[in-house]
Design a protein around this motif. Structure first.
Motif, PDB file in Angstrom:
ATOM      1  N   ALA A  66       0.754  -1.224  -0.119  1.00 22.30           N
ATOM      2  CA  ALA A  66      -0.199  -0.005   0.132  1.00 22.30           C
ATOM      3  C   ALA A  66       0.751   1.356  -0.003  1.00 22.30           C
ATOM      4  O   ALA A  66       0.625   2.256  -0.733  1.00 22.30           O
ATOM      5  CB  ALA A  66      -0.912  -0.014   1.219  1.00 22.30           C
ATOM      6  N   TYR A  67       1.822   1.335   0.924  1.00 21.19           N
ATOM      7  CA  TYR A  67       2.480   2.738   0.994  1.00 21.19           C
ATOM      8  C   TYR A  67       3.423   2.770  -0.295  1.00 21.19           C
ATOM      9  O   TYR A  67       3.292   3.944  -0.613  1.00 21.19           O
ATOM     10  CB  TYR A  67       3.457   2.557   2.421  1.00 21.19           C
ATOM     11  CG  TYR A  67       4.022   3.858   2.466  1.00 21.19           C
ATOM     12  CD1 TYR A  67       3.338   5.021   3.501  1.00 21.19           C
ATOM     13  CD2 TYR A  67       5.530   3.964   2.117  1.00 21.19           C
ATOM     14  CE1 TYR A  67       4.228   6.229   3.506  1.00 21.19           C
ATOM     15  CE2 TYR A  67       6.053   5.448   2.195  1.00 21.19           C
ATOM     16  CZ  TYR A  67       5.510   6.361   2.966  1.00 21.19           C
ATOM     17  OH  TYR A  67       6.177   7.548   3.152  1.00 21.19           O
ATOM     18  N   SER A  68       4.142   1.721  -0.600  1.00 19.95           N
ATOM     19  CA  SER A  68       5.059   2.006  -1.918  1.00 19.95           C
ATOM     20  C   SER A  68       4.170   2.235  -3.098  1.00 19.95           C
ATOM     21  O   SER A  68       4.706   3.117  -3.847  1.00 19.95           O
ATOM     22  CB  SER A  68       5.932   0.549  -2.098  1.00 19.95           C
ATOM     23  OG  SER A  68       4.982  -0.338  -2.107  1.00 19.95           O
ATOM     24  N   LEU A  69       3.140   1.709  -3.196  1.00 23.26           N
ATOM     25  CA  LEU A  69       2.123   1.936  -4.449  1.00 23.26           C
ATOM     26  C   LEU A  69       1.718   3.526  -4.304  1.00 23.26           C
ATOM     27  O   LEU A  69       1.612   4.023  -5.395  1.00 23.26           O
ATOM     28  CB  LEU A  69       1.201   1.002  -4.701  1.00 23.26           C
ATOM     29  CG  LEU A  69       1.485  -0.660  -4.976  1.00 23.26           C
ATOM     30  CD1 LEU A  69       0.368  -1.319  -4.931  1.00 23.26           C
ATOM     31  CD2 LEU A  69       1.876  -0.667  -6.310  1.00 23.26           C
ATOM     32  N   THR A  70       1.338   3.825  -3.251  1.00 24.62           N
ATOM     33  CA  THR A  70       0.869   5.213  -3.144  1.00 24.62           C
ATOM     34  C   THR A  70       1.923   6.174  -3.378  1.00 24.62           C
ATOM     35  O   THR A  70       1.735   7.086  -4.055  1.00 24.62           O
ATOM     36  CB  THR A  70       0.206   5.317  -1.956  1.00 24.62           C
ATOM     37  OG1 THR A  70      -0.872   4.401  -1.623  1.00 24.62           O
ATOM     38  CG2 THR A  70      -0.414   6.832  -1.782  1.00 24.62           C
TER      39      THR A  70
END
Length: 266
Positions: A66-70
């Motif tokens: 989630a964090y890396s994609l965002t």
């Protein structure tokens, strides 16, 4: 889905940043309207942000990516957007990424617990609300000329007086908010009838105490409901008659007269 959420957040952020930058130049006549619009945009941003984060973290893979994609999505947007959109992208980054990072540290079970906690609390509150109404009921099962009947009606008059005090008005009147709040404590028609019967009995006992024992009469307010002195007398007499240590005489009406004398100190 993620893309649509990011776009919506960027649109909201653009409006927030624009209003914030214009704060010092807005005509005072329109400042209040601009402030309301700014607050509404922030509230919507918070709502959409939560929906976006929930959509990512509701799946097992979301916790890993989630964090890396965002972050990647925002970096790509920053690199390819017009310069006028950079403040909005920065606003989203500053207000989304820390929140996402914090939420992603929670385990799925913990997030589900906090997600459904308000509903659980609301359910418990409703059950408690209804339970209080049943627990507050004052049964009246005996004749008024019996010890048990007098004590039951004494409890009813105390409930009516307490409800009147909480509502700061007469029993059947009051704002709907207070009415809803104190509904579990509202006397039933049956309890009001019992309270009225106790009042009649207690005032008769008071009259006897005045005539036979020289007690002082109570000030009355004809046509305006019971006076403060009358309410106080009923409350104190009811408390006296419900005292577990009170020794009752036969017939029970004698004890009611004694209670009137006790309250009147005569």
């Amino acid at each position: 889905m993620a893309k649509s959420y990011i776009d919506e957040l960027l649109d909201l952020a653009a409006g927030i940043v624009e209003l914030a930058d214009a704060e010092g130049t807005i005509d005072k006549r329109y400042w209040k309207k601009a402030k309301a619009e700014h607050d509404a945009l922030q509230a919507n941003f918070t709502r959409v942000r939560k929906e976006y984060v929930d959509s990512l973290l509701d799946t097992p893979d979301g916790y890993e990516q989630a964090y890396s994609l965002t972050l990647e999505e925002l970096n790509i947007t920053r690199e390819n957007c017009d310069d006028t959109w950079i403040p909005a992208v920065n606003y989203v980054s500053d207000n989304l990424l820390p929140y996402l990072q914090k939420e992603s540290r929670r385990s799925p079970s913990t997030r589900k617990f906090f997600k459904y906690l308000p509903w659980f609390i609301a359910g418990v509150a409703v059950v408690a609300y209804i339970a209080v109404s049943f627990l507050a009921l004052t049964p009246i099962n005996h004749a008024i000329d019996t010890q048990a009947g007098i004590k039951e009606r004494a409890a009813a008059v105390q409930k009516v007086i307490r409800y009147d005090y909480l509502m700061n008005t007469h029993v059947r009147k009051g704002g709907w908010i207070k009415g809803a709040l104190f509904w579990p404590l509202e006397p039933t028609e049956y309890e009001i009838k019992g309270a009225s019967e106790f009042a009649s009995l207690a005032f008769e006992a008071k009259q006897v105490s005045v005539q036979e024992y020289g007690c002082s009469p109570i000030a009355q307010e004809y046509g305006n409901g019971p006076s403060k002195d009358e309410v106080a007398y009923l409350s104190e007499t009811a408390e006296r008659l419900r005292d577990a240590t009170l020794q009752w005489k036969k017939p029970p009406i004698i004890t009611t007269i004694d209670a009137a004398r006790f309250v009147g100190k005569c």
